[in-house]
Enzyme design. Structure first.
Site, PDB file in Angstrom:
ATOM      1  N   ASP A   1     -86.571   1.409 -44.392  1.00  0.00           N
ATOM      2  CA  ASP A   1     -86.141  -0.066 -43.442  1.00  0.00           C
ATOM      3  C   ASP A   1     -85.666  -0.544 -42.789  1.00  0.00           C
ATOM      4  OD1 ASP A   1     -88.282  -1.559 -42.810  1.00  0.00           O
ATOM      5  OD2 ASP A   1     -87.115  -3.668 -44.974  1.00  0.00           O
TER       6      ASP A   1
ATOM      7  N   GLY B   1     -88.386 -11.167 -49.318  1.00  0.00           N
ATOM      8  CA  GLY B   1     -87.705 -12.436 -50.209  1.00  0.00           C
ATOM      9  C   GLY B   1     -86.990 -13.788 -49.275  1.00  0.00           C
TER      10      GLY B   1
END
Length: 645
Positions: free
Chosen positions: A445, A332
């Site tokens: 991540d 995002g």
């Protein structure tokens, strides 16, 4: 105008004291109330405490003082107050500041501040014993400086806004004693009873919907002698204020019958009764602005401070203006913001969540992760849900992400000391996630772009746990692989299972990119994979030559060699061959020595970390067409990219 808060009530007040005093307000134009601040009587008889002016206060008091003490004993007399109110907000989940019923030694509260101070106190006299003020607050904003429990509570305030006791708005049902939640800004009519027993020295506050009889169990009960707080004569009224989000507070005229006879409970006792009737239809209906509508469900009310109001985030980011955009990532867009009340800098990430499946579990885990606290983790402060978006609120890191200082000819190059400190900090943060918190958190991540730098250039791992949380509501047997190409462990791509060992693998790639100034996968004709490239230098006995040329000669040989070798070890294709994050921290801190890589049988095949297939469902940062640019032997690159999209 941001918000309208309508409070409807009329006052019917009766007294028994040294002289027979009684009065009823049938409209306020002839009531001769003492008005202060921005309070006013409108042409149609409404008492309007506040208007569309920021940072103002409004007071309305009965003009004559009332004796609250027994003239013989000097003790506080018993009294009772009841009023029915309705708060109608322009937005279903947004409100301005609340209102307080006040017993004060003066009707002119000079020096009081607006906003969270409700027009009652200021920074100097809040909490001092000289105030002689008793207030019942109906508070619709949570102020941490006053230790508010939430943004929907009732409190008993003695000489300050840190309530002596408070409780979430609601009532206890007489049938089974179950607690029923109520929203102060719902627009529904509610009744409040305030009862003080001068003999037992106890004050009770009870709240209930208008159609429910007074509950037997009060919402609040406080044992306290009010005699030291009360002067002989006190004034009674209401106070409210505005802040950055505007509010209008109304008290309209309501017809009523005058009381001809007053109740008395014995000598030296008095009853002060305030009766107010709220009629929702008497207040104009304010049209809701859809752009501030939020998605709030009942189960989210328990999350308290972790639930941010969209209105606050909208104001903080100046309407999510492009100039406030910090960056765009796989999950995002991220905006910088400043919270309107606290002035705290934040980063707001807007994430799409089109599917509602698993959202309750997802948000529950966000709130749980919001309790993580470590100096090398970016704090997740909370969230907001609106339409098809999930907004995540983080601490703001002024020096942005680490990758800006490593790749693409950076304007500022970090020296080796800064890089080594960042590596040790991120390792410490991962160890906390894996072993030192109450639950195991797998990041999934770890990479340079997810490491942010604070004002002192310390590394803080961001987005921790977020990738894993996105799997809620899916079949564990078909869990999507989430991560970034070049950081994914081979067992992760095959099984879809994320473990602490897959985080270690990603940390190995991170070690190499920080030391070498190269991404794990580079779009080059050869040496596409960083791990292959570093391995080739190690195999020739020249591993230091793999360092970032921007370092020049300014580095510590032993530290740089340790980081490069540890990066290779963490990148091993077999999970059992990789160290734990505790061991990684010990290696970086020099507490234990790194074993010789040759003794571990490290070879190119051991670094081959992917197989064909399994790459159809993960977030990829590089296009599949990149594979055409590789003429590298099939040890790693071809097998890694063959299944990419």
């Amino acid at each position: 105008m941001f918000s309208k808060l309508g409070i409807l009530l009329s006052l019917l007040v009766g007294f028994v004291a040294s002289e027979d005093i009684s009065f009823t307000f049938n409209g306020f134009r002839s009531a001769n109330l003492s008005l202060y601040g921005i309070a006013q009587i409108t042409a149609n008889g409404l008492l309007k405490l506040t208007n569309d002016t920021e940072q103002q206060k409004g007071h309305a008091f009965y003009p004559n003082p009332i004796s609250f003490k027994n003239s013989v004993t000097g003790n506080s007399s018993s009294f009772s107050t009841t009023f029915v109110f309705s708060i109608i907000s322009q937005y279903s989940t947004l409100s301005g500041h609340g209102i307080a019923f006040v017993i004060s030694p003066t009707k002119e509260i000079s020096g009081a501040l607006p906003s969270q101070y409700l027009g009652l106190f200021n920074e100097t006299n809040n909490g001092t014993s000289t105030g002689h003020v008793v207030a019942i607050e109906l508070d619709t904003i949570q102020n941490s400086e006053f230790d508010d429990i939430n943004n929907n509570h009732v409190g008993i305030d003695i000489n300050g806004l840190k309530s002596a006791t408070s409780a979430a708005a609601g009532y206890f049902a007489d049938t089974n004693g179950a607690f029923k939640n109520m929203s102060l800004i719902s627009g529904h009519q509610m009744q409040v009873w305030v009862d003080y027993d001068g003999v037992k020295k106890q004050i009770n506050v009870t709240l209930a919907p208008i159609n429910v009889d007074k509950p037997k169990i009060p919402l609040l009960s406080l044992s306290l002698d009010l005699s030291p707080t009360f002067n002989d004569n006190m004034y009674v009224g209401f106070s409210s204020s505005t802040g950055s989000v505007l509010s209008n507070h109304y008290l309209p005229r309501i017809g009523g019958k005058k009381r001809s006879k007053l109740l008395t409970f014995g000598l030296a006792m008095m009853i002060v009764t305030f009766v107010s009737v709220a009629i929702s239809s008497a207040v104009y209906v304010v049209k809701r602005k859809r752009k501030f509508a939020e998605l709030v469900e009942d189960w989210e009310l328990d999350y308290g401070p972790h639930r941010f109001k969209y209105k606050d985030l909208y104001i903080a980011t100046k309407g999510f203006e492009e100039k406030e955009l910090l960056g765009v990532g796989g999950f995002g867009r991220v905006y910088r913001g400043v919270l309107p009340t606290s002035k705290i800098e934040i980063a707001v990430k807007k994430v799409s969540h089109e599917s509602r499946q698993g959202m309750r579990e997802f948000v529950a885990e966000i709130v749980s992760i919001g309790r993580l606290r470590h100096r090398n983790l970016v704090s997740l402060l909370g969230y907001c849900r609106r339409k098809g978006e999930l907004l995540l609120v983080y601490d703001y890191m002024p020096n942005r992400s680490l990758d800006k200082y490593l790749f693409d000819q950076p304007k500022i190059t970090l020296n080796w000391g800064q890089r080594f400190r960042v590596l040790k900090g991120v390792a410490s943060g991962l160890l906390y996630l894996h072993e030192e918190w109450e639950q195991i958190i797998v990041h999934r991540d770890v990479k340079a772009s997810n490491v942010l730098l604070d004002g002192a250039m310390n590394g803080r791992l961001a987005d921790f746990g977020l990738a894993r949380l996105y799997d809620h509501g899916t079949d564990p047997q078909t869990t999507h692989v989430v991560g970034t190409l070049g950081y994914l462990a081979p067992e992760h791509t095959r099984s879809g299972k994320a473990t602490t060992s897959t985080d270690v693998f990603a940390f190995g790639a991170f070690l190499l990119e920080v030391a070498c100034g190269r991404r794990p996968i580079e779009k080059r004709a050869e040496d596409a994979l960083l791990v292959d490239w570093v391995f080739s230098y190690w195999n020739r006995g020249e591993i230091l030559e793999a360092r970032d040329p921007n370092l020049g000669a300014d580095y510590v040989v032993n530290e740089l060699e340790l980081v490069l070798k540890l990066g290779l070890l963490c990148s091993h294709s077999e999970p059992a061959a990789r160290p734990s994050m505790r061991q990684v921290v010990q290696y970086l801190e020099g507490d234990i020595c790194l074993p010789e890589l040759s003794s571990l049988g490290l070879c190119a095949s051991g670094l081959t970390f992917a197989h064909k297939g399994g790459f159809t469902d993960f977030a990829i940062s590089y296009p599949s067409s990149m594979s055409k640019a590789f003429s590298h032997p099939p040890s790693v690159a071809d097998t890694l990219l063959s299944g990419g999209r």
